[in-house]
Design a protein around this motif. Structure first.
Motif, PDB file in Angstrom:
ATOM      1  N   TRP A 201       0.843  -1.201   0.000  1.00  0.00           N
ATOM      2  CA  TRP A 201       0.000   0.000   0.000  1.00  0.00           C
ATOM      3  C   TRP A 201       0.877   1.250   0.000  1.00  0.00           C
ATOM      4  O   TRP A 201       0.617   2.199  -0.749  1.00  0.00           O
ATOM      5  CB  TRP A 201      -0.907  -0.008   1.230  1.00  0.00           C
ATOM      6  CG  TRP A 201      -1.703   1.255   1.384  1.00  0.00           C
ATOM      7  CD1 TRP A 201      -2.886   1.569   0.778  1.00  0.00           C
ATOM      8  CD2 TRP A 201      -1.350   2.402   2.185  1.00  0.00           C
ATOM      9  NE1 TRP A 201      -3.296   2.834   1.144  1.00  0.00           N
ATOM     10  CE2 TRP A 201      -2.373   3.364   2.011  1.00  0.00           C
ATOM     11  CE3 TRP A 201      -0.273   2.690   3.024  1.00  0.00           C
ATOM     12  CZ2 TRP A 201      -2.339   4.601   2.649  1.00  0.00           C
ATOM     13  CZ3 TRP A 201      -0.246   3.915   3.668  1.00  0.00           C
ATOM     14  CH2 TRP A 201      -1.267   4.858   3.479  1.00  0.00           C
TER      15      TRP A 201
ATOM     16  N   THR B  94       2.515   1.513  -3.651  1.00  0.00           N
ATOM     17  CA  THR B  94       1.693   1.572  -4.861  1.00  0.00           C
ATOM     18  C   THR B  94       0.615   2.640  -4.836  1.00  0.00           C
ATOM     19  O   THR B  94       0.093   3.000  -5.897  1.00  0.00           O
ATOM     20  CB  THR B  94       1.020   0.207  -5.110  1.00  0.00           C
ATOM     21  OG1 THR B  94       0.156  -0.115  -3.998  1.00  0.00           O
ATOM     22  CG2 THR B  94       2.057  -0.896  -5.270  1.00  0.00           C
ATOM     23  N   ARG B  95       0.254   3.167  -3.667  1.00  0.00           N
ATOM     24  CA  ARG B  95      -0.830   4.138  -3.577  1.00  0.00           C
ATOM     25  C   ARG B  95      -0.285   5.555  -3.388  1.00  0.00           C
ATOM     26  O   ARG B  95       0.677   5.753  -2.636  1.00  0.00           O
ATOM     27  CB  ARG B  95      -1.752   3.796  -2.410  1.00  0.00           C
ATOM     28  CG  ARG B  95      -2.340   2.399  -2.464  1.00  0.00           C
ATOM     29  CD  ARG B  95      -3.266   2.241  -3.650  1.00  0.00           C
ATOM     30  NE  ARG B  95      -4.404   3.162  -3.551  1.00  0.00           N
ATOM     31  CZ  ARG B  95      -5.308   3.334  -4.524  1.00  0.00           C
ATOM     32  NH1 ARG B  95      -5.183   2.649  -5.660  1.00  0.00           N
ATOM     33  NH2 ARG B  95      -6.289   4.174  -4.362  1.00  0.00           N
ATOM     34  N   PRO B  96      -0.879   6.547  -4.049  1.00  0.00           N
ATOM     35  CA  PRO B  96      -0.404   7.927  -3.873  1.00  0.00           C
ATOM     36  C   PRO B  96      -0.392   8.368  -2.414  1.00  0.00           C
ATOM     37  O   PRO B  96       0.564   9.009  -1.953  1.00  0.00           O
ATOM     38  CB  PRO B  96      -1.393   8.747  -4.702  1.00  0.00           C
ATOM     39  CG  PRO B  96      -1.909   7.790  -5.730  1.00  0.00           C
ATOM     40  CD  PRO B  96      -1.961   6.455  -5.046  1.00  0.00           C
ATOM     41  N   GLU B  97      -1.443   8.010  -1.674  1.00  0.00           N
ATOM     42  CA  GLU B  97      -1.483   8.387  -0.265  1.00  0.00           C
ATOM     43  C   GLU B  97      -0.423   7.649   0.545  1.00  0.00           C
ATOM     44  O   GLU B  97       0.131   8.179   1.517  1.00  0.00           O
ATOM     45  CB  GLU B  97      -2.879   8.148   0.326  1.00  0.00           C
ATOM     46  CG  GLU B  97      -3.394   6.725   0.225  1.00  0.00           C
ATOM     47  CD  GLU B  97      -4.187   6.434  -1.039  1.00  0.00           C
ATOM     48  OE1 GLU B  97      -5.138   5.628  -0.950  1.00  0.00           O
ATOM     49  OE2 GLU B  97      -3.850   7.013  -2.105  1.00  0.00           O
ATOM     50  N   GLY B  98      -0.109   6.428   0.123  1.00  0.00           N
ATOM     51  CA  GLY B  98       0.959   5.679   0.781  1.00  0.00           C
ATOM     52  C   GLY B  98       2.312   6.327   0.552  1.00  0.00           C
ATOM     53  O   GLY B  98       3.129   6.431   1.477  1.00  0.00           O
ATOM     54  N   ARG B  99       2.556   6.786  -0.671  1.00  0.00           N
ATOM     55  CA  ARG B  99       3.836   7.445  -0.956  1.00  0.00           C
ATOM     56  C   ARG B  99       3.969   8.762  -0.206  1.00  0.00           C
ATOM     57  O   ARG B  99       5.080   9.164   0.166  1.00  0.00           O
ATOM     58  CB  ARG B  99       3.989   7.637  -2.468  1.00  0.00           C
ATOM     59  CG  ARG B  99       4.162   6.302  -3.223  1.00  0.00           C
ATOM     60  CD  ARG B  99       4.569   6.531  -4.659  1.00  0.00           C
ATOM     61  NE  ARG B  99       3.501   7.112  -5.461  1.00  0.00           N
ATOM     62  CZ  ARG B  99       2.565   6.409  -6.097  1.00  0.00           C
ATOM     63  NH1 ARG B  99       2.556   5.080  -6.019  1.00  0.00           N
ATOM     64  NH2 ARG B  99       1.628   7.011  -6.818  1.00  0.00           N
TER      65      ARG B  99
ATOM     66  N   HIS C 218       6.891   6.640  -8.390  1.00  0.00           N
ATOM     67  CA  HIS C 218       5.492   6.299  -8.662  1.00  0.00           C
ATOM     68  C   HIS C 218       5.334   5.292  -9.798  1.00  0.00           C
ATOM     69  O   HIS C 218       4.240   4.759  -9.989  1.00  0.00           O
ATOM     70  CB  HIS C 218       4.704   7.560  -9.019  1.00  0.00           C
ATOM     71  CG  HIS C 218       5.129   8.185 -10.312  1.00  0.00           C
ATOM     72  ND1 HIS C 218       6.275   8.974 -10.422  1.00  0.00           N
ATOM     73  CD2 HIS C 218       4.579   8.142 -11.559  1.00  0.00           C
ATOM     74  CE1 HIS C 218       6.394   9.383 -11.670  1.00  0.00           C
ATOM     75  NE2 HIS C 218       5.397   8.887 -12.380  1.00  0.00           N
TER      76      HIS C 218
END
Length: 287
Positions: free
Chosen positions: A185, A188-193, A206
Motif C-alpha cells: 500500500w 503503490t498508492r499515492p497516499e501511501g507514498r 510512482h
C-alpha cells in the motif's frame, strides 16, 4: 523505472569532497552510474590512525585496512538510523565500514525503486571502498538491502569477496503477511507514498518496474563462487521461512543458511552477538 536526482548535489566520484565527524568518520556523497547522489559514511575501523595525514581518506586502521564491510540497509532506513549505526558499530571491530543511504532515503537524491535501481547505489559504494584501497569487500544487506546484495553479486560477478543477505525476500510481489500488505500500500498508492515521504523520510518512485528486475531467487545461482551467507529469523513477520529456504535451495550447496531462533526482521532484530558472528564468518569467507 527512471530516476532523477532530487535535492542534494553530488560530489565527484574520483575524489569526493568530504566532512569528518568527531568520531573519525568521513561523510561524503557518491554519484551512481545513472547520476543519483548517494550519501555515504566511511569508518576506517577500530584503531584508525589519522595523525600525520592531511587527507582523512588516508587514515589507517591496523589489522582492518584490508577488509571493508559495505552495509545495505532495509527499506525506510538511512545512514543515520540508530539500528544502522549500531550494526556498523559492531562491524567496525572487524574491519572498515562503509554505510550509505539508498536513493530516496535520508539525504540521498532520487526516489526509491524498492530494490531495482538500488543495485547502482550499492555498486557506487563498493567501487568507493575499492578506491580507498580495500583489497577485500564484503556486502551485508538487510531486507530490501538483502535482495540488493544478492542481485549486485549476480549482475557484477567478482566485484565483492563475500555476500551476506539478512531477512531478504526470495521472490517479488509477496503479499502473504500483513506487514507486506502494508508495504505494498505504501509503495503503490499515492497516499501511501505521501506517508513514506513525510512520515518515513522515504521518497518512493510512482512508476512500476519495467522491466521487472531479476528476482533474488534467480540471482542466487549466479553468485558462485563468491561465498554467500543467508540469515533469517524464525519469527520474521515479513517473510516466512520458505523465503530463505528457497534462496538456499537455489544456491545448490554453495551458500550457507542460518535460521536464527527467536529472531524477527532485519537490522532491528539482528542483535550484536549475531552481527559479530556474521562478521567472523565474513572475515573467514573473504579470504
Amino acid at each position: 523505472m527512471t530516476n532523477r536526482p532530487a535535492g542534494d548535489v553530488a560530489r565527484p566520484t574520483d575524489r569526493p569532497e568530504y566532512e569528518t565527524t568527531g568520531s573519525g568518520q568521513v561523510r561524503t556523497f557518491l554519484r551512481t552510474a545513472d547520476g543519483v547522489p548517494v550519501e555515504c559514511v566511511y569508518d576506517p575501523g577500530a584503531g584508525a590512525v589519522y595523525e600525520g595525514f592531511a587527507d582523512p581518506w588516508q587514515a589507517v586502521a591496523p589489522g582492518s585496512r584490508d577488509l571493508a564491510f559495505v552495509i545495505a540497509h532495509g527499506f525506510t532506513g538511512d545512514v543515520d538510523r540508530p539500528h544502522v549505526r549500531r550494526v556498523a558499530g559492531v562491524l567496525r571491530g572487524h574491519g572498515a565500514v562503509l554505510t550509505f543511504s539508498f536513493r530516496g532515503h535520508g539525504r540521498s537524491g532520487g526516489r526509491s525503486t524498492v530494490g531495482d535501481k538500488e543495485v547502482l547505489d550499492l555498486a557506487a559504494a563498493v567501487e568507493h571502498a575499492r578506491r580507498l584501497g580495500h583489497a577485500r569487500v564484503v556486502t551485508v544487506g538487510f531486507s530490501m538491502g538483502g535482495s540488493v546484495v544478492l542481485r549486485h553479486a549476480a549482475l557484477r560477478p567478482g566485484t565483492v569477496d563475500a555476500v551476506v543477505s539478512v531477512s531478504a525476500p526470495a521472490r517479488w510481489y509477496y503479499r502473504g503477511t500483513a506487514p507486506m500488505r502494508r508495504l505494498h500500500w505504501l509503495v503503490t498508492r499515492p497516499e501511501g507514498r505521501l506517508v513514506g515521504r513525510y512520515g518515513l523520510r522515504t521518497r518512493i518512485h510512482h512508476r512500476d518496474w519495467d522491466p521487472v528486475p531479476l528476482s533474488p531467487v534467480r540471482a542466487v545461482p549466479r553468485i558462485a563462487p563468491t561465498p554467500l551467507l543467508i540469515v533469517h529469523g524464525d519469527r520474521d513477520a515479513y517473510f516466512p521461512l520458505d523465503h530463505p529456504r528457497m534462496l538456499a535451495e537455489a544456491a545448490d550447496g554453495h551458500g550457507e543458511l542460518w535460521i536464527e531462533a527467536g529472531m524477527g526482521h532485519a537490522e532491528h532484530a539482528a542483535d550484536d552477538a549475531l552481527v559479530a558472528r556474521i562478521a567472523d564468518w565474513a572475515v573467514s569467507a573473504a579470504g
